[in-house]
Design an enzyme around this catalytic site. Structure first.
Site: not given
Ligand code: NAD
Length: 485
Positions: A28, A156, A180, A234, A255, A289, A388
């Site tokens: 998208i 992403w 991946k 996450s 991470e 992050c 977060e």
């Protein structure tokens, strides 16, 4: 199902293959919510194939010299350089980030590939290094050997950079990999498959399998033939990855999230402070992050600083990544858009005071656009202060003393990064030494260099990427010891 182009299939053993069970992912454009492409979505059987290809390729690849591997890494860097414009545009279209930001991502990725080419070369000199033993009757030397097949799972927000931070050191170390990409932003990473083909990287050294977390990520982390897992994402998924890898005691690098503080002292220059604060929370639409999403301002400077900050946040130009002068794009996915608006709504319902923003950005009929949002006097037990948010939402508190600022800054489950803005270098250094965070910027935007480390204290993760630490994550240390003859 729409036809999927060749290089949007799975990249396994040097070839583009359709998944065992036909499935695809819609890609998208977050600026207009339109489907711009489709990519093949793999499953457990494809993971098996990719891991088998990586395992087979490892036998040869591990025998190559560091210098040979450096040659491939540099060739990849040059290919990325040659396609930089195209890759940046692809990244912006898929992620929504302003083109200028995507160009920085590509430049950072090139720097990372070149840096690990240098470290691969240096590995040759570091092999068989003698160790000085206290016992004169024995001699020992060190070998640094590749960990094996590495599963690399990425999110992403900075897809091409995060992949470079993992794939480049893994290949430099002599590992073979299965990458991946995030199901949200697979396009730019699939280009790595084309680049691998163009530099004639041996088949199976780099494999790329797109797909969902449960269908591709989870089978990778539990695969008996995967030796090393490096995950960025996450905390929720990071915990699952660690649990899954624990069953075979795989080496894991994580991470994860952050809730990083930015500390501004009374002696700061206001205009510079505003620039650095905005960069720390609104760059990449706050989807970092390391976003400095908790702003701590000393009481003396607070009224003037917050007035300037409000004006500057309201002047930020939002829009499509390709619009002239655009400074902030949309959030990258619909899920992220709803999550961020959900936090803002919770803040409003709790009666938190808004300095600016607080909802969907006006003037956009489509797209995941959210206003740059600043809440002030946020209680330390508010979820907005502690969790977060991963979006353009800044929470502010004031403090009186240096000690109070440090205590507030360290009062977090996370410890990824921090910023300090002060005109007093001694104070900045003193405070930096007391903050619990993996990377601290003094009077600066969030500049990241391949030579420095990346990773966090506390729940922000395990291990470090970049620098020599990033290479060590893919190496096993072996000593060969024998009596002196
Ligand atoms: P996410 O955890 O949802 O997904 C990350 C990746 O894990 C994706 O590729 C996803 O498909 C995959 N995944 C999902 N379920 C899985 C499972 N069960 N097993 C294995 N893999 C699985 O994270 P996201 O939403 O893509 O990214 C945002 C998060 O990433 C934020 O929390 C952010 O702080 C973090 N992040 C951290 C850093 C860092 O360097 N510390 C950098 C960027 C992003």
């Amino acid at each position: 199902m729409d036809k999927i182009s060749n290089h949007h299939q799975l990249f396994i053993d040097g070839r583009w293959l359709a998944p065992e069970t036909p499935a695809s992912l819609a890609v998208i454009n977050p600026a207009n919510e339109q489907v711009i492409d489709r990519v093949a979505a793999g499953g457990p059987a494809d993971v098996d194939k990719a891991v088998a290809a990586a395992r087979a390729a490892f036998r040869q690849w591990r025998q190559t010299s560091g210098a040979e591997r450096a040659g491939y890494l540099r060739a990849i860097a040059r290919q990325i350089e040659a396609r930089a414009g195209e890759l940046a545009a692809l990244s912006s279209r898929n992620n929504g980030k302003p083109l200028a930001e995507a160009e920085i991502d590509i430049a950072d990725a090139i720097a990372c590939w070149d840096y690990y080419a240098d470290l691969a070369e240096q590995l040759d000199q570091r092999q068989n290094a003698p160790v000085t033993l206290a016992d004169p009757g024995y001699q020992s030397h060190t070998r640094l050997e590749p960990a094996g097949v590495a599963a690399l799972i990425v999110p992403w927000n900075f897809p091409f950079v995060t992949s470079a931070w993992k794939v480049a050191p893994a290949l430099a170390a002599g590992c073979t990999v299965v990458l991946k990409p995030s199901e949200v932003t697979p396009l730019v990473e699939l280009q790595l498959g084309l680049i691998a083909q163009s530099v004639e990287l041996p088949a199976g050294v780099l494999n790329i399998v797109c797909g969902s977390g449960p269908d591709v990520g989870a089978p990778l982390t539990s695969h008996p033939d995967v030796d090393k897992v490096s995950f960025t994402g996450s905390n929720r998924v990071g915990e699952q990855v660690m649990r899954s890898a624990a069953k075979q005691v795989k080496s894991v690098s994580l991470e994860l999230g952050g809730k990083s503080p930015m500390l501004v002292f009374d002696d700061a220059d206001i205009e510079s402070a505003v620039e650095w604060i905005l960069g720390g929370i609104f760059y990449n639409c706050g989807q970092m992050c390391s976003a400095t999403s908790r702003l701590l301002v000393q009481q003396g400077i607070a009224p003037r600083l917050l007035a300037r900050l409000k004006a500057a946040a309201e002047a930020l130009q939002l829009g499509d990544a390709f619009d002239d002068g655009v400074q902030m794009g949309p959030l990258t996915s619909q899920a992220q858009y709803h999550s961020v608006l959900g936090y803002i709504e919770r803040g409003r319902e709790a009666g938190l005071q808004l300095l600016t923003g607080g909802g969907r950005a006006v003037g956009f009929a489509q797209g995941y656009f959210v206003e740059p949002t600043i809440f002030v006097d946020v209680p330390t037990d508010s979820p907005l202060w502690r969790e977060e948010i991963f979006g353009p939402v800044l929470c502010v508190r004031t403090f009186a003393t240096e000690e109070e600022a440090i205590a507030l800054a360290n009062d977090s489950d996370f410890g990824l990064a921090a910023g300090i803005i002060s005109g007093d270098p001694a104070r900045a250094q003193r405070v930096a030494e007391q903050l619990q965070a993996g990377h601290i910027w003094i009077n600066s935007l969030q500049v990241v260099f391949a030579e420095t480390s990346w990773g966090g204290f506390k729940r922000s993760g395990i291990g470090r990427e970049l620098g020599p630490w990033g290479l060590n994550a893919y190496l096993e240390v072996k000593h060969i010891t024998q009596p002196v003859s």
